[in-house]
Design an enzyme around this catalytic site. Structure first.
Site, PDB file in Angstrom:
ATOM      1  N   CYS A  58     -14.752  95.108 -73.986  1.00 60.84           N
ATOM      2  CA  CYS A  58     -14.764  96.494 -73.529  1.00 60.84           C
ATOM      3  C   CYS A  58     -13.307  96.954 -73.469  1.00 60.84           C
ATOM      4  O   CYS A  58     -12.424  96.239 -73.922  1.00 60.84           O
ATOM      5  CB  CYS A  58     -15.510  96.668 -72.209  1.00 60.84           C
ATOM      6  SG  CYS A  58     -14.784  95.871 -70.785  1.00 60.84           S
ATOM      7  N   CYS A 110     -12.124  99.287 -80.487  1.00 60.27           N
ATOM      8  CA  CYS A 110     -12.394  97.844 -80.566  1.00 60.27           C
ATOM      9  C   CYS A 110     -12.086  97.374 -81.983  1.00 60.27           C
ATOM     10  O   CYS A 110     -12.805  97.730 -82.914  1.00 60.27           O
ATOM     11  CB  CYS A 110     -13.858  97.538 -80.240  1.00 60.27           C
ATOM     12  SG  CYS A 110     -14.233  97.551 -78.499  1.00 60.27           S
ATOM     13  N   CYS A 161     -16.212 100.630 -76.200  1.00 55.78           N
ATOM     14  CA  CYS A 161     -14.847 100.867 -76.673  1.00 55.78           C
ATOM     15  C   CYS A 161     -14.816 101.537 -78.040  1.00 55.78           C
ATOM     16  O   CYS A 161     -13.760 101.938 -78.513  1.00 55.78           O
ATOM     17  CB  CYS A 161     -14.014  99.585 -76.663  1.00 55.78           C
ATOM     18  SG  CYS A 161     -14.730  98.187 -77.496  1.00 55.78           S
TER      19      CYS A 161
END
Length: 127
Positions: free
Chosen positions: A8, A85, A81
């Site tokens: 996250c 990410c 995210c």
């Protein structure tokens, strides 16, 4: 042994709890890790309390950056995210659209925690 990574943004709530549940539910058969795309450097005290209610000690965890993670994983799970990410080598990828519980309290926070537990349980059963 299966390798699982939970990601996250801050690595202080959702991914930490998911890592904890993977340790609890997977035992020695699972190498679980968590990381953040922009780690806060601390575990949220609410996450620590919520996991302590279930007998898991998050105070032994640290908030880590994805830069500290290496290798290939059997599963990488992202949580909120999105594009921040980065790509991590994995046989399987999932995105869990879970609310960020950092501003939630009490039963609302526990509801997110419990949803994470059930998703981790299902993930481990499918690996």
């Amino acid at each position: 042994m299966k390798r699982v990574l939970f990601v996250c943004i801050e690595n202080s709530n959702r991914s930490q709890m998911a890592e904890g549940f993977a340790h609890m539910l997977g035992g020695a058969d699972v190498e679980a890790m968590s990381a953040g795309s922009a780690p806060s450097g601390v575990i949220n005290p609410k996450a620590i309390r919520a996991m302590a209610e279930l007998g898991y000690d998050l105070t032994t965890h640290g908030s880590k950056s994805l830069d500290d993670i290496s290798g290939e994983f059997d599963a990488v799970v992202t949580m909120g995210c999105g594009d921040s990410c980065p790509w991590v080598p994995a046989k399987r990828r999932e995105d869990w659209a879970l609310p960020d519980p950092k501003h939630l309290e009490g039963d609302e926070y526990r509801a997110v925690r419990d949803e994470i537990r059930e998703r981790v349980r299902a993930l481990l059963a499918s690996l």
